[in-house]
Each structure stands twice: as structure tokens, then as C-alpha cells.
Design a protein around this motif. Sequence first.
Motif, PDB file in Angstrom:
ATOM      1  N   PRO A  29       0.800  -1.231   0.000  1.00  0.00           N
ATOM      2  CA  PRO A  29       0.000   0.000   0.000  1.00  0.00           C
ATOM      3  C   PRO A  29       0.831   1.279   0.000  1.00  0.00           C
ATOM      4  O   PRO A  29       0.500   2.242  -0.692  1.00  0.00           O
ATOM      5  CB  PRO A  29      -0.819  -0.116   1.297  1.00  0.00           C
ATOM      6  N   GLU A  30       1.913   1.298   0.770  1.00  0.00           N
ATOM      7  CA  GLU A  30       2.717   2.508   0.866  1.00  0.00           C
ATOM      8  C   GLU A  30       3.428   2.810  -0.451  1.00  0.00           C
ATOM      9  O   GLU A  30       3.518   3.968  -0.867  1.00  0.00           O
ATOM     10  CB  GLU A  30       3.708   2.381   2.021  1.00  0.00           C
ATOM     11  N   VAL A  76      -3.832   4.332   4.108  1.00  0.00           N
ATOM     12  CA  VAL A  76      -2.947   3.170   4.251  1.00  0.00           C
ATOM     13  C   VAL A  76      -3.492   2.210   5.309  1.00  0.00           C
ATOM     14  O   VAL A  76      -3.481   0.988   5.132  1.00  0.00           O
ATOM     15  CB  VAL A  76      -1.512   3.611   4.602  1.00  0.00           C
ATOM     16  N   LYS A  80      -4.505  -1.685   4.696  1.00  0.00           N
ATOM     17  CA  LYS A  80      -3.839  -2.749   5.449  1.00  0.00           C
ATOM     18  C   LYS A  80      -4.817  -3.551   6.311  1.00  0.00           C
ATOM     19  O   LYS A  80      -4.498  -4.674   6.723  1.00  0.00           O
ATOM     20  CB  LYS A  80      -2.731  -2.167   6.327  1.00  0.00           C
TER      21      LYS A  80
END
Length: 344
Positions: A29-30, A76, A80
Amino acid sequence: MADSLINQNKVPMIAITAHPTKYNGTQDPESWLQDIRFFCRLHGIDEEEDIVSFSMLKVDPMIYVPEKTSTFSGLVKALKSHVTYPVMEASALHNLRKLKYSSNMEMSDFISTFLSLCRSASVRNLEEQKSYLLNSLHDDNIRNILSTKFRNVDEFDWVIKIFQGILYEYPLHQIRYGSRITIKHCVTGQYLSHGEHKPIEPGSQSSRVYCNGCKPKENEVWIVTSPYSENKSPGDPVRFNSIIGLSHGKSRANLSASNDRDVLTSLGKDKSCNWVARRHTTESGYHNDNNGVWAIGDIIILEHVNNKLPLYTRAQDYEGNQEVVLEGDGFEENNKWYAEIIGQ
């Protein structure tokens, strides 16, 4: 004026430019959000809320993100929290465990892949990262060298630099078929030597071998050759427990042994000229593990193929030379040798 035109054209420019990939739970995601932020910045979108709003449009509908999400950290966190994230993380960890370094790979590509997998698998502990780097190596010998080098290093950048340096340097230290080497006795510092051919008896093709000299000269140079009845390719690394031949560099006589345990050189070549280079270990003398490649400085046992006895030195003779015989069980200090490379 230019800024106002950029702001007026935000949507049209985004519409006609290739968009970042949709987030479907298979990415970190980052890293994915960083690509989105770059894309938006390129098109003049700087506000965090605007970027998050655009990012949410690129998230697969199956992944729930609260409508009121307006911050990078909130986005984020939502990504997650979905079940796809631990699946992706576990997959990255699985691939990290399988990752293997090959000399045919570009080092930069390998390191980039390694770092990406560490990030995706949330492997941030330095000791874990060291462990996965070591596990990426096929060669036990170089793995042991790196493990020692890594021991007191507490910065990841230095871990990578050491890894790269050893991997690039180590092949230059490997002993190969065709290598010109000296063979040094660990205890005395004397070199395995052979002078002019002096037959042990009239008409014999064999002459004695001894240890002499703390500084190698031409009589102490040996060439690693294919064993009798085999034809190894010159330049191939010599793996531990491989059968080899050793030819004296000056006389071209072959290192051999007689049935009464004398070590000699022979102008001919037969099975008596075959030797096995075994890696010495402090725990068990030497063993039959064939992992690893013989390299400069490795402590080895040279075992004769016929009678399985190792090379050994005894007291000096009347000329100051150390007698070389087959004796011992591989545990004795006088059985230990190491090689130095003169040339490939």
C-alpha cells in the motif's frame, strides 16, 4: 499565469495521461500510494485530501475504504486492514525465503528485489534481513564468510556494501582447475615443495616431495588439474570433496603416493595421482559435505584416493626439509593445509 493554467487543466491532464495501476490488494500500500502521489504532483495536485480522494477512485471496490478518509495514514490503514494485505504480506515473505542470488544476475536488480520484498513482507529487523541475505546464497563457504563479516555490523547500508563486495571479490579467490597455487602447512608455515627430479631409485619415474621455505619460489608452485581418467574444464571452480590432480609447475610431475605412504611425484599419471580436497572443520576434522568451493585461506585436508589417508609432515631431515607422508586421521594439526593462488 502558468500555475493558473495548470490548476485549470488538472482533470483534463489526468484524463489523457496513463494512470497509476488500480490497487487490488496485491501491492504494498505505501509503495502504491507513493506512485499515486507522484502522479498527482506531476499534474499539479498537492493537497493531501485531493490526492486521497483521487486515490480512493483507484482502489478496487471489493476493498472497503471509509468515505470520510482524507489522510494518507488513514488510507494506508484502511488498505492494510483488508484481508488482502496479510495475504500479500505472506506471499512476499514466501518469495523472500525463496529468493536466490546467482552470479548471472545484476547485483542492483537482486538488491532492489530483496528490498522490495522486505518492505512488502514487513521484514524490518536487521538480523532478519541479514539472515534472508545469507539464505539467498547457494555456496556454504561464502555464506560462512559473510556471516562472520555481518556479525558486528548494525547498519543495513553496510550490510549491503559488504554483501556486494564479497560477492564480487570472492570468485577471484576461488581455486579452479588450471589454477597455479602454493600449498602451505598451517603449523610450520612451510610450503609443499619439489626440487629437481631425483629418482628414489635408478630408473624410477618417482621422486620425493617435502616441505621447505617460508617464502614460495618456483619449486613450490603446483597446478590444479583434472584427476586421472577425468577431463575437467579449465576455469571451473573446485568444489570440496572433488577428486583432483596436482602437477608440479616446474617439472610437470604429478603429486602421487606409494603403497608404503610415501608422498612422491610421478612423471606418469595413474590413480595414485588422485587426491581429494576436503574442508577442515574444528568439530570433526574433515567431513563429506560437498557444499562450498575451495578458496584461498580455506583450511583443508588433502586425502589420497587409494588409501584414504591425509597429507602429513614429520620432523626435518638432515638437509632441513620436512618429510611429507600420508599419516594421521584428519584431526591432527599436521594434517592441516591451505592454498594461496599464484595465478588462474
